[in-house]
Motif scaffolding. Structure first.
Motif, PDB file in Angstrom:
ATOM      1  N   TRP A  34       0.814  -1.243  -0.209  1.00 45.20           N
ATOM      2  CA  TRP A  34      -0.001  -0.054  -0.090  1.00 45.20           C
ATOM      3  C   TRP A  34       0.825   1.407  -0.027  1.00 45.20           C
ATOM      4  O   TRP A  34       0.689   2.247  -0.949  1.00 45.20           O
ATOM      5  N   ASN A  63       1.083   4.289  -2.696  1.00 45.89           N
ATOM      6  CA  ASN A  63       0.291   5.285  -2.480  1.00 45.89           C
ATOM      7  C   ASN A  63       1.051   6.491  -1.734  1.00 45.89           C
ATOM      8  O   ASN A  63       0.664   7.581  -1.710  1.00 45.89           O
ATOM      9  N   ARG A  97      -6.864   1.768  -1.774  1.00 49.03           N
ATOM     10  CA  ARG A  97      -6.567   3.149  -1.552  1.00 49.03           C
ATOM     11  C   ARG A  97      -7.191   3.808  -0.263  1.00 49.03           C
ATOM     12  O   ARG A  97      -6.601   2.979   0.905  1.00 49.03           O
TER      13      ARG A  97
END
Length: 373
Positions: A228, A232, A314
């Motif tokens: 992640w 991100n 997200r």
């Protein structure tokens, strides 16, 4: 962003449908306490953030917060719909009651990055570092920062500014293969400054090149947190709304709030129970399962400039109920302030909240295991 329909809940009436169909217009400048006009997206800024009450660095931080949150609302449809359905829409609590308990960011524990890359920026704005937590099974550590007081020696200005929770992956505890992948992207950032980190938080820009599909897959298999964060970067992981600051108080508290969410079709993180309660039962937390980009384009890794599609989690949205401390339990609701309530965080709660992205990235639902890092 695709693949989000299952997480957005059911329609909230004609107004919400029209808002979803309307192209997003560039945000207009307005004071932090102003409400959105009827033809704008729902007012998602807390009315309590009034720049007139903030001075110096704290005032600048509040303006920065608006930019960070604008990016978050635009990129997180499920969070935007929570506000439309439960706050600003018909029968809602009112857009002015959107209050941010805390913001959360994730980092990689390598030279130049990690908690301190954000923490030093926060401290320049007057925030103060608080307790540390460790999460051995996830190879994580975290700390949180309290906002500055309005007056010297006073309590943190929780009614005006949110807490900030910052976590860090202990990269050195991963497998050699996972460490090698992360260092391949981050080894050139040992001199990454707090100003650069703040710029990444504001802009959403990755400080490193986008991970290849193969590298993303390899990290996801070992640590969803690592995958992640590499995908991100410093983007806001989630905001948490203060359910206890809704007036009049919700009968049934967070559990009743969650029931409304479920009734509207929102998918909640059931890891460790839908409501995660601290050992003293004074801090209650819940969260949605993160939104997913079901067809995110990542470099194929073949060197030919091709792209590969991957399912990438997200951001999500969290909800918090801070109950009064025992010595303040008899205060009437209208007199209760944040200083009278349970402060800080609970490691066991946070451990389960982390699963909001894990469940999304690995295709699980609320309560369906998937509690990896």
């Amino acid at each position: 962003m695709q693949g989000l329909a299952g997480r957005l809940g059911r329609p909230c009436g004609a107004r919400a449908a029209a808002l979803r169909a309307r192209p997003r217009a560039p945000p207009r400048r307005r004071t932090l306490s102003a409400q959105a006009a009827p033809d704008e997206r729902p007012a998602t800024q807390p009315a309590s953030l009034d720049a007139a009450d903030l001075k110096g660095p704290a005032r600048v931080f509040a303006a920065s917060l608006r930019i960070i949150l604008d990016r978050y609302w635009a990129a997180t449809p499920s969070a935007r719909r929570v506000v439309e359905c439960l706050y600003s829409g018909p029968g809602g609590y009112g857009a002015a009651q959107v209050a941010h308990d805390h913001l959360a960011f994730r980092t990689l524990g390598v030279p130049g990055l990690g908690i301190d890359s954000i923490g030093r920026a926060l401290e320049a704005f007057g925030y103060r570092r608080q307790d540390n937590s460790v999460f051995p099974s996830k190879k994580l550590q975290a700390t949180w920062y309290a906002p500055p007081p309005l007056v010297p020696g006073g309590p943190p200005a929780y009614e005006l500014l949110p807490r900030v929770f910052v976590s860090q992956l202990e990269v050195g505890k991963l497998s050699p293969a996972a460490q090698s992948i992360i260092l391949r992207y981050t080894s050139c950032l040992s001199d990454f400054t707090p100003i650069a980190a703040w710029g990444a938080m504001l802009s959403g820009a990755l400080p490193w090149s986008p991970p290849s599909a193969d590298d993303y897959d390899a990290l996801l298999a070992e640590s969803e947190y690592a995958a992640w964060t590499l995908a991100n970067g410093y983007a806001l992981n989630h905001t948490a709304l203060s359910v206890h600051r809704i007036s009049p108080p919700i009968e049934g508290g967070l559990a009743a709030f969650n029931a409304r969410l479920r009734g509207l079709g929102f998918e909640l993180n059931g890891e460790g129970g839908e409501v995660k309660a601290s050992s003293d039962a004074l801090l209650l937390q819940s969260s949605t399962v993160a939104d997913v980009d079901a067809a995110a384009e990542l470099p194929s890794g073949s060197g030919g400039g091709g792209k590969a599609l991957r399912r990438v989690a997200r951001a999500y949205i969290e909800f918090v109920e801070r109950r009064p401390l025992p010595q303040h339990a008899a205060l009437p609701p209208e007199r209760l302030a944040e200083v009278h309530r349970r402060d800080g965080f609970e490691a066991a709660n946070a451990d389960n909240i982390f699963a909001s992205t894990t469940l999304a990235a690995r295709g699980g639902g609320g309560g369906g295991g998937g509690g990896g890092a």
